[in-house]
Design a protein around this motif. Structure first.
Motif, PDB file in Angstrom:
ATOM      1  N   LEU A  45     -55.540  33.977  80.694  1.00 25.08           N
ATOM      2  CA  LEU A  45     -55.785  32.765  81.476  1.00 25.08           C
ATOM      3  C   LEU A  45     -56.982  32.012  80.908  1.00 25.08           C
ATOM      4  O   LEU A  45     -56.939  30.778  80.739  1.00 25.08           O
ATOM      5  CB  LEU A  45     -56.026  33.131  82.934  1.00 25.08           C
ATOM      6  N   GLY A  46     -58.044  32.757  80.598  1.00 24.36           N
ATOM      7  CA  GLY A  46     -59.220  32.123  80.004  1.00 24.36           C
ATOM      8  C   GLY A  46     -58.938  31.566  78.626  1.00 24.36           C
ATOM      9  O   GLY A  46     -59.434  30.489  78.257  1.00 24.36           O
ATOM     10  N   PHE A  47     -58.135  32.276  77.834  1.00 29.17           N
ATOM     11  CA  PHE A  47     -57.812  31.825  76.475  1.00 29.17           C
ATOM     12  C   PHE A  47     -56.976  30.547  76.515  1.00 29.17           C
ATOM     13  O   PHE A  47     -57.213  29.608  75.735  1.00 29.17           O
ATOM     14  CB  PHE A  47     -57.063  32.939  75.739  1.00 29.17           C
ATOM     15  N   LEU A  48     -55.988  30.486  77.404  1.00 32.93           N
ATOM     16  CA  LEU A  48     -55.127  29.306  77.500  1.00 32.93           C
ATOM     17  C   LEU A  48     -55.894  28.090  78.023  1.00 32.93           C
ATOM     18  O   LEU A  48     -55.569  26.946  77.679  1.00 32.93           O
ATOM     19  CB  LEU A  48     -53.936  29.604  78.425  1.00 32.93           C
ATOM     20  N   ASN A  49     -56.915  28.348  78.843  1.00 33.02           N
ATOM     21  CA  ASN A  49     -57.734  27.254  79.358  1.00 33.02           C
ATOM     22  C   ASN A  49     -58.945  26.958  78.469  1.00 33.02           C
ATOM     23  O   ASN A  49     -59.795  26.146  78.856  1.00 33.02           O
ATOM     24  CB  ASN A  49     -58.215  27.581  80.785  1.00 33.02           C
ATOM     25  N   LYS A  50     -58.991  27.648  77.302  1.00 31.21           N
ATOM     26  CA  LYS A  50     -60.077  27.428  76.331  1.00 31.21           C
ATOM     27  C   LYS A  50     -61.441  27.539  77.001  1.00 31.21           C
ATOM     28  O   LYS A  50     -62.311  26.679  76.868  1.00 31.21           O
ATOM     29  CB  LYS A  50     -59.938  26.059  75.651  1.00 31.21           C
ATOM     30  N   ALA A  51     -61.604  28.632  77.735  1.00 31.86           N
ATOM     31  CA  ALA A  51     -62.836  28.823  78.499  1.00 31.86           C
ATOM     32  C   ALA A  51     -64.011  29.228  77.629  1.00 31.86           C
ATOM     33  O   ALA A  51     -65.168  29.074  78.022  1.00 31.86           O
ATOM     34  CB  ALA A  51     -62.609  29.877  79.583  1.00 31.86           C
ATOM     35  N   GLY A  52     -63.739  29.780  76.437  1.00 35.81           N
ATOM     36  CA  GLY A  52     -64.829  30.218  75.566  1.00 35.81           C
ATOM     37  C   GLY A  52     -65.560  31.399  76.170  1.00 35.81           C
ATOM     38  O   GLY A  52     -64.968  32.263  76.808  1.00 35.81           O
ATOM     39  N   GLY A  53     -66.872  31.420  76.005  1.00 41.78           N
ATOM     40  CA  GLY A  53     -67.665  32.514  76.556  1.00 41.78           C
ATOM     41  C   GLY A  53     -67.250  33.850  75.972  1.00 41.78           C
ATOM     42  O   GLY A  53     -67.158  34.005  74.760  1.00 41.78           O
ATOM     43  N   ARG A  54     -66.960  34.802  76.831  1.00 38.92           N
ATOM     44  CA  ARG A  54     -66.581  36.153  76.393  1.00 38.92           C
ATOM     45  C   ARG A  54     -65.079  36.393  76.539  1.00 38.92           C
ATOM     46  O   ARG A  54     -64.641  37.523  76.724  1.00 38.92           O
ATOM     47  CB  ARG A  54     -67.361  37.195  77.189  1.00 38.92           C
ATOM     48  N   THR A  55     -64.303  35.343  76.431  1.00 38.80           N
ATOM     49  CA  THR A  55     -62.853  35.471  76.588  1.00 38.80           C
ATOM     50  C   THR A  55     -62.248  36.394  75.535  1.00 38.80           C
ATOM     51  O   THR A  55     -61.411  37.256  75.839  1.00 38.80           O
ATOM     52  CB  THR A  55     -62.180  34.094  76.511  1.00 38.80           C
ATOM     53  N   LYS A  56     -62.644  36.213  74.270  1.00 36.72           N
ATOM     54  CA  LYS A  56     -62.090  37.038  73.192  1.00 36.72           C
ATOM     55  C   LYS A  56     -62.483  38.509  73.360  1.00 36.72           C
ATOM     56  O   LYS A  56     -61.685  39.405  73.109  1.00 36.72           O
ATOM     57  CB  LYS A  56     -62.551  36.519  71.837  1.00 36.72           C
TER      58      LYS A  56
ATOM     59  N   SER B 220     -69.706  28.738  76.547  1.00 35.30           N
ATOM     60  CA  SER B 220     -68.812  28.615  77.701  1.00 35.30           C
ATOM     61  C   SER B 220     -68.384  27.162  77.884  1.00 35.30           C
ATOM     62  O   SER B 220     -69.214  26.255  77.893  1.00 35.30           O
ATOM     63  CB  SER B 220     -69.512  29.108  78.972  1.00 35.30           C
ATOM     64  N   ARG B 221     -67.046  26.983  78.018  1.00 34.06           N
ATOM     65  CA  ARG B 221     -66.536  25.627  78.187  1.00 34.06           C
ATOM     66  C   ARG B 221     -65.754  25.480  79.499  1.00 34.06           C
ATOM     67  O   ARG B 221     -65.360  24.388  79.861  1.00 34.06           O
ATOM     68  CB  ARG B 221     -65.621  25.257  77.011  1.00 34.06           C
ATOM     69  N   GLY B 222     -65.501  26.573  80.151  1.00 29.73           N
ATOM     70  CA  GLY B 222     -64.737  26.511  81.397  1.00 29.73           C
ATOM     71  C   GLY B 222     -65.625  26.309  82.600  1.00 29.73           C
ATOM     72  O   GLY B 222     -66.863  26.243  82.505  1.00 29.73           O
ATOM     73  N   SER B 223     -65.020  26.214  83.754  1.00 28.18           N
ATOM     74  CA  SER B 223     -65.771  26.053  85.004  1.00 28.18           C
ATOM     75  C   SER B 223     -66.490  27.352  85.348  1.00 28.18           C
ATOM     76  O   SER B 223     -66.210  28.421  84.800  1.00 28.18           O
ATOM     77  CB  SER B 223     -64.810  25.671  86.129  1.00 28.18           C
ATOM     78  N   LYS B 224     -67.401  27.253  86.293  1.00 27.12           N
ATOM     79  CA  LYS B 224     -68.162  28.440  86.706  1.00 27.12           C
ATOM     80  C   LYS B 224     -67.246  29.491  87.322  1.00 27.12           C
ATOM     81  O   LYS B 224     -67.435  30.690  87.125  1.00 27.12           O
ATOM     82  CB  LYS B 224     -69.248  28.042  87.701  1.00 27.12           C
ATOM     83  N   SER B 225     -66.267  29.040  88.078  1.00 29.64           N
ATOM     84  CA  SER B 225     -65.340  29.987  88.705  1.00 29.64           C
ATOM     85  C   SER B 225     -64.526  30.736  87.653  1.00 29.64           C
ATOM     86  O   SER B 225     -64.275  31.942  87.780  1.00 29.64           O
ATOM     87  CB  SER B 225     -64.403  29.245  89.659  1.00 29.64           C
ATOM     88  N   LEU B 226     -64.137  30.023  86.590  1.00 28.09           N
ATOM     89  CA  LEU B 226     -63.383  30.661  85.507  1.00 28.09           C
ATOM     90  C   LEU B 226     -64.261  31.642  84.748  1.00 28.09           C
ATOM     91  O   LEU B 226     -63.814  32.738  84.374  1.00 28.09           O
ATOM     92  CB  LEU B 226     -62.828  29.599  84.553  1.00 28.09           C
ATOM     93  N   GLN B 227     -65.517  31.295  84.517  1.00 27.05           N
ATOM     94  CA  GLN B 227     -66.438  32.197  83.832  1.00 27.05           C
ATOM     95  C   GLN B 227     -66.712  33.441  84.683  1.00 27.05           C
ATOM     96  O   GLN B 227     -66.831  34.547  84.156  1.00 27.05           O
ATOM     97  CB  GLN B 227     -67.756  31.466  83.518  1.00 27.05           C
ATOM     98  N   SER B 228     -66.799  33.247  85.986  1.00 24.73           N
ATOM     99  CA  SER B 228     -66.990  34.392  86.887  1.00 24.73           C
ATOM    100  C   SER B 228     -65.772  35.314  86.848  1.00 24.73           C
ATOM    101  O   SER B 228     -65.902  36.542  86.884  1.00 24.73           O
ATOM    102  CB  SER B 228     -67.223  33.904  88.320  1.00 24.73           C
ATOM    103  N   MET B 229     -64.589  34.692  86.748  1.00 21.94           N
ATOM    104  CA  MET B 229     -63.362  35.476  86.667  1.00 21.94           C
ATOM    105  C   MET B 229     -63.324  36.281  85.366  1.00 21.94           C
ATOM    106  O   MET B 229     -62.889  37.440  85.359  1.00 21.94           O
ATOM    107  CB  MET B 229     -62.156  34.550  86.762  1.00 21.94           C
ATOM    108  N   ILE B 230     -63.773  35.678  84.272  1.00 19.87           N
ATOM    109  CA  ILE B 230     -63.799  36.381  82.982  1.00 19.87           C
ATOM    110  C   ILE B 230     -64.778  37.550  83.042  1.00 19.87           C
ATOM    111  O   ILE B 230     -64.498  38.645  82.531  1.00 19.87           O
ATOM    112  CB  ILE B 230     -64.167  35.406  81.850  1.00 19.87           C
ATOM    113  N   PHE B 231     -65.925  37.346  83.671  1.00 20.63           N
ATOM    114  CA  PHE B 231     -66.893  38.442  83.829  1.00 20.63           C
ATOM    115  C   PHE B 231     -66.299  39.569  84.669  1.00 20.63           C
ATOM    116  O   PHE B 231     -66.448  40.751  84.352  1.00 20.63           O
ATOM    117  CB  PHE B 231     -68.174  37.914  84.486  1.00 20.63           C
ATOM    118  N   PHE B 232     -65.588  39.173  85.730  1.00 13.32           N
ATOM    119  CA  PHE B 232     -64.907  40.163  86.568  1.00 13.32           C
ATOM    120  C   PHE B 232     -63.852  40.912  85.738  1.00 13.32           C
ATOM    121  O   PHE B 232     -63.690  42.135  85.870  1.00 13.32           O
ATOM    122  CB  PHE B 232     -64.256  39.463  87.760  1.00 13.32           C
ATOM    123  N   GLY B 233     -63.140  40.186  84.882  1.00 13.22           N
ATOM    124  CA  GLY B 233     -62.141  40.809  84.006  1.00 13.22           C
ATOM    125  C   GLY B 233     -62.758  41.826  83.058  1.00 13.22           C
ATOM    126  O   GLY B 233     -62.161  42.874  82.799  1.00 13.22           O
ATOM    127  N   LEU B 234     -63.955  41.528  82.555  1.00  9.36           N
ATOM    128  CA  LEU B 234     -64.648  42.486  81.671  1.00  9.36           C
ATOM    129  C   LEU B 234     -64.981  43.770  82.416  1.00  9.36           C
ATOM    130  O   LEU B 234     -64.830  44.872  81.877  1.00  9.36           O
ATOM    131  CB  LEU B 234     -65.935  41.845  81.122  1.00  9.36           C
TER     132      LEU B 234
END
Length: 233
Positions: A89-100, A43-57
């Motif tokens: 949004l996560g991909f463009l911000n290079k958030a990493g984690g589970r974005t893909k 994970s390379r993004g902020s905590k809020s962005l990672q939480s958003m990605i988890f919500f997206g999943l």
């Protein structure tokens, strides 16, 4: 002196076994590349962005389930679009984690929902068209095969007896058009008969041409009768 004669080099022929082996290797390599590509990144993004990605999943998984349920699949498609937007949004911000993984799941959910909606709408339109065809008499052949039994009796002084039996498992109303023809195939007269509402397995009988003139009745004595259309309501 004897000289060694070099024979021309021949490439080994490719057999089905060798082709299958090479294809298996390339397939395994492609699978390995896909696994490596979708492996969870750091994970390379902020905590809020990672939480958003988890919500997206969670939203993408819910969209996939709803996409398989009739009448809810269109809502599943909207959820899939939302999840896909979060993934982008996560991909463009290079958030990493589970974005893909989110992008893959959201895309699959969207495709499944769109296909499900298309199939459902196609079946619904086909059902509506069938009802309209039955009302307009365009489904006469189908109705005569599956829904009704119609018998044309003998012509008498009181008219021609027509009986209709409802074979449908539901209560339906019917009307038919009967055509009288001469032996040469010329049309004499046609008449519409409305049988009203019939319960399942119910029959009704009507007499037609009872009010015809004497001249017409004389023609009808040698006429043949046929069912032109059957309408169901």
């Amino acid at each position: 002196m004897k000289k060694d004669i070099k024979l021309p080099h021949k490439k080994p022929k490719k057999t089905f076994k060798s082709l299958k082996k090479s294809f298996s290797k390339s397939r395994r390599a492609a699978v390995k590349r896909a696994i490596d590509y979708f492996r969870v990144e750091k994970s390379r993004g902020s905590k809020s962005l990672q939480s958003m990605i988890f919500f997206g999943l969670v939203v993408a998984a819910l969209a996939l389930m709803l996409g398989l349920i009739p009448n809810l699949n269109s809502f599943g498609a909207w959820l899939a679009v939302m999840a896909l937007a979060i993934g982008l949004l996560g991909f463009l911000n290079k958030a990493g984690g589970r974005t893909k993984q989110l992008l893959l799941l959201a895309t699959v959910a969207l495709v499944v929902s769109v296909i499900s909606v298309s199939v459902q709408n196609g079946l619904r339109q086909s059902y509506i068209n069938n009802i309209i065809d039955r009302k307009d008499g365009r489904a006469t052949i189908e109705l005569l095969k599956k829904d009704v039994d119609i018998e044309i009796g003998e012509l008498s002084a009181e008219g021609l007896t027509i009986s209709l039996h409802n074979k449908n498992s539901a209560t339906k109303a019917y009307s038919i058009v009967v055509l009288a023809k001469t032996a040469a195939g010329e049309n004499i007269i046609e008449q519409t008969v409305s049988f009203g509402v019939l319960d399942p397995d119910e029959s009704k009988e009507y007499k037609i041409f009872s009010t015809a003139s004497e001249i017409l009745k004389e023609k009808l004595k040698t006429a043949s009768f046929e069912i032109v259309t059957v309408s169901q309501y």
